[in-house]
Every structure is written in structure tokens, then in C-alpha cells.
Design an enzyme around this catalytic site. Sequence first.
Site, PDB file in Angstrom:
ATOM      1  N   THR A 199      33.295  84.664  41.590  1.00 19.58           N
ATOM      2  CA  THR A 199      31.991  83.985  41.717  1.00 19.58           C
ATOM      3  C   THR A 199      30.829  84.970  41.820  1.00 19.58           C
ATOM      4  OG1 THR A 199      32.076  83.946  44.129  1.00 19.58           O
ATOM      5  CG2 THR A 199      33.065  82.072  42.988  1.00 19.58           C
ATOM      6  N   LYS A 200      31.145  86.263  41.929  1.00 17.29           N
ATOM      7  CA  LYS A 200      30.074  87.229  42.159  1.00 17.29           C
ATOM      8  C   LYS A 200      28.992  87.211  41.064  1.00 17.29           C
ATOM      9  CE  LYS A 200      30.435  89.889  45.316  1.00 17.29           C
ATOM     10  NZ  LYS A 200      30.198  89.519  46.722  1.00 17.29           N
ATOM     11  N   THR A 202      27.943  84.795  39.364  1.00 15.85           N
ATOM     12  CA  THR A 202      27.122  83.602  39.611  1.00 15.85           C
ATOM     13  C   THR A 202      26.165  83.855  40.770  1.00 15.85           C
ATOM     14  OG1 THR A 202      28.841  82.151  38.761  1.00 15.85           O
ATOM     15  CG2 THR A 202      27.228  81.134  40.226  1.00 15.85           C
ATOM     16  N   GLN A 203      26.695  84.448  41.833  1.00 18.66           N
ATOM     17  CA  GLN A 203      25.826  84.734  42.984  1.00 18.66           C
ATOM     18  C   GLN A 203      24.673  85.648  42.571  1.00 18.66           C
ATOM     19  OE1 GLN A 203      27.951  86.175  46.494  1.00 18.66           O
ATOM     20  NE2 GLN A 203      29.822  85.291  45.657  1.00 18.66           N
ATOM     21  N   CYS A 393      20.334  72.731  -1.870  1.00 21.46           N
ATOM     22  CA  CYS A 393      19.169  73.579  -2.132  1.00 21.46           C
ATOM     23  C   CYS A 393      19.539  74.704  -3.102  1.00 21.46           C
ATOM     24  CB  CYS A 393      18.586  74.093  -0.814  1.00 21.46           C
ATOM     25  SG  CYS A 393      16.835  74.467  -0.992  1.00 21.46           S
ATOM     26  N   GLY A 395      22.328  75.761  -3.548  1.00 19.54           N
ATOM     27  CA  GLY A 395      23.579  75.251  -4.116  1.00 19.54           C
ATOM     28  C   GLY A 395      23.337  74.333  -5.304  1.00 19.54           C
ATOM     29  N   HIS A 519      17.898  69.589   2.186  1.00 17.28           N
ATOM     30  CA  HIS A 519      18.918  70.016   3.156  1.00 17.28           C
ATOM     31  C   HIS A 519      19.399  68.803   3.950  1.00 17.28           C
ATOM     32  CE1 HIS A 519      18.683  74.382   2.704  1.00 17.28           C
ATOM     33  NE2 HIS A 519      17.398  74.216   2.494  1.00 17.28           N
ATOM     34  N   GLU A 521      21.984  68.361   5.449  1.00 18.30           N
ATOM     35  CA  GLU A 521      22.780  68.718   6.628  1.00 18.30           C
ATOM     36  C   GLU A 521      22.007  68.563   7.930  1.00 18.30           C
ATOM     37  OE1 GLU A 521      21.779  70.829   4.255  1.00 18.30           O
ATOM     38  OE2 GLU A 521      21.275  72.818   5.042  1.00 18.30           O
TER      39      GLU A 521
HETATM   40  N1  GLN Z   1      15.849  80.469  -2.433  1.00 19.06           N
HETATM   41  C1  GLN Z   1      15.699  79.156  -2.961  1.00 19.06           C
HETATM   42  C2  GLN Z   1      14.252  78.709  -2.971  1.00 19.06           C
HETATM   43  O1  GLN Z   1      13.429  79.279  -2.311  1.00 19.06           O
HETATM   44  C3  GLN Z   1      16.560  78.159  -2.192  1.00 19.06           C
HETATM   45  C4  GLN Z   1      16.141  78.021  -0.759  1.00 19.06           C
HETATM   46  C5  GLN Z   1      17.191  77.326   0.074  1.00 19.06           C
HETATM   47  O2  GLN Z   1      18.334  77.214  -0.313  1.00 19.06           O
HETATM   48  N2  GLN Z   1      16.788  76.865   1.234  1.00 19.06           N
HETATM   49  O3  GLN Z   1      13.923  77.771  -3.645  1.00 19.06           O
END
Ligand code: GLN
Length: 561
Positions: A199-200, A202-203, A393, A395, A519, A521
Site C-alpha cells: 500500500t506504500k 498509494t500512501q 477514410c 482506407g 470515420h 468508428e
Molecule cells: N490522409 C488522407 C487525407 O488527408 C486521409 C486522412 C484520414 O484517413 N483521416 O485525406
Amino acid sequence: MLVFRGSGGLRMTKFVFVTGGVSSSLGKGLTASSLGRLLKSRGLKVTMCKLDPYLNVDPGTMNPGEHGEVFVTDDGGETDLDLGHYERFIDESLSKMSNTTTGSVYSNVIAKERRGDYLGKTVQVIPHITDEIKERVRRLGTLGADVVIVEIGGTVGDIEIVPFIESIRQFRRDAGRDNVCYVHLTLVPYLAPSGEQKTKPTQHSVTELRSRGIQPDIIVCRSDQPLSDGLKRKISLLCDVPMQAVISAVDAPSIYDIPITMHDEGLDTMVCNTLGIDLEANPIDLSAWRDVVRRVHSTTKTLRIGVIGKYVTMPDAYLSVGESIRHAGFAVGAKTAIEWLEAERVPTEIDSERIRQLDGIVVPGGFGERGVEGMIAAARIAREHDIPYLGLCLGMQVMVVEFARHCLGLSDAHSTEISISTSAPVIALMAEQMDVTDLGGTMRLGACPAMLDEGSVVAELYGTTVVSERHRHRYEFNSRYRAQFEAAGMRCSGTSPDGRLVEFTEIADHPFYVGTQAHPEFKSRPDRPHPLFLGLIKAAAARAEGREPHIIDPESVNATL
Ligand code: GLN
């Protein structure tokens, strides 16, 4: 002077500050996010923010290979990746207001000083920098949240964290004792030679926090084994918190288990008690989250998904991509074994055969030249061998370049980001496409609407023809080539509402070959996978059904949750 909503006897906004000690990477972001989910499950409206002690104005310019992903908000904020955890856990869209850095604080204060706003006063860290920090937190509290959870980046004891700690110390004075709760996250290491948890650290960490005037209300202890009652009692005594305020946070089987384990340890109860939130009036309903966790742990098959990118040695660089793949996996009862493949090593060290063993491929976003030829090679293998492919993007841009080179006969095709002299600039800056120079190369950032073609794969997946996704890029599909692409089978299936910018591309004659300039995601949630990722994973599952058993055991790849 801070003014709080409801100071006339109405409901007050409450603030929770989460600090960390002993070591970085203890999971402060996940602890804060889990608390957010627990409070939301008590029916409270929660918002969150991160205070980052570095000098960059925002993480937009930081190398993802070092700092991890740049998370983009709807309003175009380029923010810390912890905001991604916040959004996924509390299921609220945040804004750029939810990320403050030392750089942005100083740049505001210095701009005010130049304007003469300080009326000749000496501008100092206290009170001017601390006031600016407090004002940003306070402003978040004016947007209707019951609770604002504020995570302070870095570790107590760091030089650059001091103004933030001082600001949050003052905050309790300003906001009222009952409206502020301090949660401190520390490490309780297990020392093998002595066979004991210690625990040290943390202390020491709590002593450091106290030397800055903050006595934590709750101490969350990361450890690889649960803390015994004896150990909790010791921390309680030495750090001066009730025993129930010592929360044991053992390593969880998945990040989505953390809210449940934190609840079982009583974290949200203690926070509510500290803040005077009535537990009976705000009972917790964790059934929806428990459903998520059940799905996380009840997968019946494993899919191998390759992420072919530039920063794969640092999977945090693609944090939201990894989570989105997993979310889609949960929805179809599949564990997703993600193989992080370095684009630069494709197709030489990582050859076509290895890629063909994958059930699905994601090529994520990125900037610059490194690895792009490998991504193009992967897009080709995916197209020619019917491997489900999702391009995000960059991709999408490589899938367009690949198609131009091998299906349109434009062997020199490229993005002008990489080859300014290409004779076939199928991806180019808007300014270059329009033969003007005054549009510059500014980044398209944040949520942009798109219209999808009726009957396209993407319209089918989204179940609508009007969508909004977040962007972060400079280059675009060059519309001059659109007719050529469409004639050869690559459909521009979604565009900006004015029809000028291509937002989605796809090939219908393929199990799944979809690209988006955005994006997606950033919008996936554990209980609501993003339609494009779900499409990919369903196609990957179909491929897995039909293929030979794996040559490489998917369980053996780096598929940590
Ligand atoms: N480099 C690319 C652009 O600027 C893709 C950017 C990205 O994938 N966020 O358009």
C-alpha cells in the site's frame, strides 16, 4: 466568481474529479467512463471532460504512434482518445468543450492578455490560468448535466499537472463542498518476493495529493488481485477515507466488465453519498449494460479481422476501430481476433496467402506516404479474392487508387497527397480538383451529412438514405473520374448533399467491398454497433462458414479485449 445553476435552491450540478497517482496507464479514462455509465444507469444526466496537461493546443498534431488515436467529435474537435471511451460508455455525443489542454488554456489567456482584457494586471498562473481552467469546467456544468465527470490527465506529482490540481482544489470552495467529489486512482502492486500487496505507493500518492490541498473522498486501487479487507482497512486508516471508499479494481476480463465490478465494489454508491445524491430516488438499472457484458462473454465463434495500417505496433492508434470491430462481433455472437498488420510489410513479408486467411479486412485512416502501397496491395487482394473489406477514410482512398490502377487501366493513379505529379489524380484536394488555389488544404473536420443512393449496399446497411458521419481529412475522391469508376463497377454510393463530394464507394459484385471518406468508428457503441462494421462482420462470418479451418490458431493472435 463561479455561478452555479440552481443556486436559488434548485438542483445543483455536481462535479467529480478523477486524478491518478503512482503510474500512468492505470485506466483513469476507463474508471471515469465506468463511473459515468453507473451514474447514467441511475437516471442521472452525465457529461464528461478531460484536462490534459500537455502543451499542444489539441492532439490533432500529435503522432498517433506515440499518443494514440485522435478522437473526433461531431463539432470537429480533435480530442484525446479517452473521449472515445466516454462516448462509448455514457453513450452521449461530446463536443470539443470536453477536452482542455494546457496549450489551449495558455493560448486563450495569452490572447486575452494581448487584447488588453486583463486591464494592465500582471497575468499569472494563479489566478488567470486557474480561472480559465475552472471556467471551462464550470461551463460544461451549465449545459444541463446533473453530474460532470472531469478526468485529469497525467499523474499527481508531475510538474505540468500542478495548475490543474490547484484549479480543482479551488473548485470545491467555489462550487460548495457537497457538490464536488475527488476520486483518486492508484496502484497496489503485488511484490512476489514478499508475497504481499503493497500500500506504500498509494500512501505516497495520497500524501502528494494532500500536499496540493486535496483530500480524496474515494481511492480506487488497481491491482491484479482483489484487495483483502485488511488491506482496505489499512488504506482507509492511513489515507483517511472510510473503508467503503477504498475500491478494489482488479484487472477485468474485458473493459466492458469494469462498470459492473466498480458497482459491485460500491463506487457509484460512495460517489452519490459524497455528493448528496439520493440513492433511493435514483436506483440503478444496469440491465442494459449487463446485456452488453453477457454478449461480450457469449461468443460462439472467432473471426479473424486484419487491420492493415501504419501504426499497428501501437493499437491505441486505432482504438475506436478496434472497439467498433468488437462491437459488431458482439452483435453476431463472434469474438473478433484482430490481427494488427503493418502496411509497410504487405505484400512482401505479409504476403497474399496470409491476407487471404483473414475473414475480413479493415484499412483505417492515416496520413502520409508510409505503408500506402501495402494498403493498396491489401485492397487489391481483398477485391480479387472476395475478402470482405471496409476502408475508412485513407482506407477508402486506397481502394479507389487500386481500382483506378487495375480496373481502369490508369496505372499511374494515385492520391496527390502522395504523388503530386501523378497523371491520374483520382484522390486530390478540393482546390486541385477545381483548378483553384485559394481553397487551401484545410481539413474537413467533424460531422457532415451524406445522401446515399437508394438500393446501394450502404443505404441497405444504414437503413436510410440520409446519414451523418465524422470527418478528418484533406483529400477527396476526384469527381472528374466518377463516371469512369461507375462504368467499371465501383459505385459512388453516397455523396455530400450538394452531390460534389463522394462520401461512400462500393462494389456490388463482391461479398463486401465498401469505403467511406468518413470515420464511422467514432460512432459505434457496444450495444449499437455501427452499420458499416456490422456489414463487414456479417460478411466475414459468412466467409468464415465457408472456409477451411484456420491454419493459424486465431486464439493465439493478439486479440485482447
Ligand atoms: N490522409 C488522407 C487525407 O488527408 C486521409 C486522412 C484520414 O484517413 N483521416 O485525406
